[in-house]
Design an enzyme around this catalytic site. Structure first.
Site, PDB file in Angstrom:
ATOM      1  N   LEU A  71       0.821  -1.223   0.000  1.00 50.18           N
ATOM      2  CA  LEU A  71       0.000   0.000   0.000  1.00 50.18           C
ATOM      3  C   LEU A  71       0.846   1.260   0.000  1.00 50.18           C
ATOM      4  O   LEU A  71       0.493   2.250  -0.619  1.00 50.18           O
ATOM      5  CB  LEU A  71      -0.935   0.007   1.222  1.00 50.18           C
ATOM      6  CG  LEU A  71      -2.012  -1.088   1.274  1.00 50.18           C
ATOM      7  CD1 LEU A  71      -2.777  -1.001   2.587  1.00 50.18           C
ATOM      8  CD2 LEU A  71      -2.958  -0.966   0.097  1.00 50.18           C
ATOM      9  N   GLY A  72       1.969   1.253   0.727  1.00 44.54           N
ATOM     10  CA  GLY A  72       2.796   2.465   0.802  1.00 44.54           C
ATOM     11  C   GLY A  72       4.081   2.207   1.550  1.00 44.54           C
ATOM     12  O   GLY A  72       4.197   1.237   2.305  1.00 44.54           O
TER      13      GLY A  72
ATOM     14  N   GLY B  77       7.389   3.512   4.071  1.00 44.22           N
ATOM     15  CA  GLY B  77       7.608   4.330   5.258  1.00 44.22           C
ATOM     16  C   GLY B  77       9.073   4.411   5.609  1.00 44.22           C
ATOM     17  O   GLY B  77       9.915   3.773   4.970  1.00 44.22           O
TER      18      GLY B  77
ATOM     19  N   LYS C 191       1.886  -3.380   8.947  1.00 45.89           N
ATOM     20  CA  LYS C 191       3.013  -2.453   8.906  1.00 45.89           C
ATOM     21  C   LYS C 191       4.270  -3.253   9.212  1.00 45.89           C
ATOM     22  O   LYS C 191       4.402  -3.823  10.292  1.00 45.89           O
ATOM     23  CB  LYS C 191       2.798  -1.350   9.942  1.00 45.89           C
ATOM     24  CG  LYS C 191       3.880  -0.295  10.013  1.00 45.89           C
ATOM     25  CD  LYS C 191       3.488   0.756  11.060  1.00 45.89           C
ATOM     26  CE  LYS C 191       4.526   1.844  11.203  1.00 45.89           C
ATOM     27  NZ  LYS C 191       4.116   2.861  12.215  1.00 45.89           N
TER      28      LYS C 191
ATOM     29  N   ASP D 295       2.797  13.689  16.607  1.00 46.33           N
ATOM     30  CA  ASP D 295       2.905  13.781  15.146  1.00 46.33           C
ATOM     31  C   ASP D 295       1.509  13.869  14.535  1.00 46.33           C
ATOM     32  O   ASP D 295       1.179  13.159  13.593  1.00 46.33           O
ATOM     33  CB  ASP D 295       3.674  12.589  14.572  1.00 46.33           C
ATOM     34  CG  ASP D 295       4.149  12.844  13.143  1.00 46.33           C
ATOM     35  OD1 ASP D 295       4.155  14.027  12.723  1.00 46.33           O
ATOM     36  OD2 ASP D 295       4.503  11.880  12.443  1.00 46.33           O
TER      37      ASP D 295
END
Length: 391
Positions: free
Chosen positions: A37-38, A40, A61, A156
């Site tokens: 998906l992405g 990091g 993750k 954050d």
């Protein structure tokens, strides 16, 4: 994990390589990892499913321990894992399993099929007042639980860390900088001296590098987030830090000058109080959550009807046919586009710092400034590219 962060090595392909022992653990726990998906800073996020429940999607993750500095492994990673384990709330992304295997940590969590609010704002050139208030109230609800029940701050807060599920419910995510910041024995806030987060969302104390109240820093960042939702731009010019600080402290004159005619007076007053440069006078998250105008505008009386209507009109920000176009790899931007002598110097110092820490010829404390400066380099070089449509 925000896709704005950097890219790691080892998990950049659309599928992931898993050793047989780890694969056996996943099979026993009924997990099957699908496509990426992405990317990091220290790993990658993948879509996954539960084998015995194929219709139930999850996200995983994957953190690469070998890509982390000794400082991050010792200081920030334990805090993130603690936060993930302890936070159970309807407006915080739920975590199902945390598995450590072969220099990686796999965090299986709730799949958020609607993307993030930052993506929605970019894709739709803004957001309606009603929808902004609904989502803002939901995230504030999750943050209030974090602050008041767990005595933990996020550090954050940004639109990229506000995710949407398939029912378009907003939830807070990414606890990489989270920490408990209240001493129950003395009944006092533990001031923070770690200057972390994302530059456009910094409060004045972070820019000045002075000890700050991390709970009030979260509120400031929520104010910036809400401002972007309503105005479709950032409140301060973050590409020039001295100018940014000057604008923040020219209070309330400057922030009032940034509102458009479409923003109601009640919203302006709320944002002014959230972005008061004096953190002692700044609102708490509880104050924000109980704001009457906010609740009236984002009323939950017809909430289920609103959500069902939204589901028909909100495009899926991370639709698979658009994913490759949407994904931006900040570390690639740094390596390939940030070729100035200043950027290269910061990257060299950061890498040298890690080498010295790993060889035990220096401590993480003695290298902390290099780490902070490098993160600022990431903010300055990458954020403008990613947020160009918002400023």
């Amino acid at each position: 994990m925000s896709k704005r962060q950097g890219k790691s090595g080892g998990t950049s392909a659309s599928t992931i390589d898993i050793d047989p022992k780890t694969a056996a653990v996943f099979k026993r726990k009924n997990y099957h990892i699908l496509n990426r998906l992405g990317a990091g800073a220290f790993g990658t996020v993948y879509k996954a499913e539960r084998i015995n429940q194929p219709s139930e999607l999850t996200a995983v993750k994957v953190l690469e321990l070998t890509q982390m500095s000794a400082n991050y492994r010792a200081k920030f990673l334990p805090r993130e894992l603690q936060a993930l384990i302890e936070t159970k709330h309807e407006n915080i992304v739920d975590v199902f399993d945390i598995i450590r295997a072969n220099q990686r940590i796999y965090i299986f969590m709730e799949f958020m099929g609607g993307g993030d609010i930052a993506g929605y704002v970019r894709k739709n050139n803004g957001i309606s007042m009603k929808l902004a208030c609904i989502w803002f109230l939901q995230i504030t609800n999750g943050l209030q639980h974090l602050h008041e029940q767990l005595l933990m701050c996020h550090r954050d807060i940004k639109l990229d860390n506000m995710l949407l599920n398939d029912q378009n419910i907003a939830k807070l995510s990414d606890f990489g900088f989270a920490r408990q910041s209240f001493d129950s024995n003395t009944n006092r806030v533990l001031m923070s001296t770690t200057f972390c987060g994302t530059l456009p969302y910094y409060c004045p104390q972070l820019l000045q590098k002075v000890p700050y109240d991390p709970f009030k820093a979260d509120v400031w960042a929520m104010g910036v987030s809400f401002f972007i939702m309503l105005e479709n731009r950032f409140p301060f010019h973050f590409k020039d830090k001295p100018l940014m600080l000057q604008e923040m402290t020219d209070y309330p004159k400057f922030i009032r000058s940034r509102f458009s005619g479409n923003t109601p007076n009640e919203a302006r007053r709320l944002l002014e109080m959230m972005m008061n440069p004096n953190e002692k006078e700044r609102l708490s998250v509880g104050d924000v959550q109980h704001n009457r105008w906010l609740h009236r505008t984002g009323s939950t009386q017809s909430f289920r009807y609103q959500i069902s209507k939204m589901d028909k009109v909100i495009p899926k920000v991370h639709a698979e046919e658009e994913e490759e176009e949407e994904l931006v790899d900040p570390m690639t931007v740094l390596r390939e586009q940030c070729t100035t002598e200043h950027c290269q110097s910061l990257k060299d110092k950061y890498e040298a710092c890690n080498d010295r820490v790993n060889s035990r010829s220096a401590t993480t404390e003695s290298c902390f400034e290099e780490i902070v400066d490098f993160l600022h380099c990431v903010d300055h070089c990458v954020a403008p590219k990613l947020f160009s449509k918002l400023v």
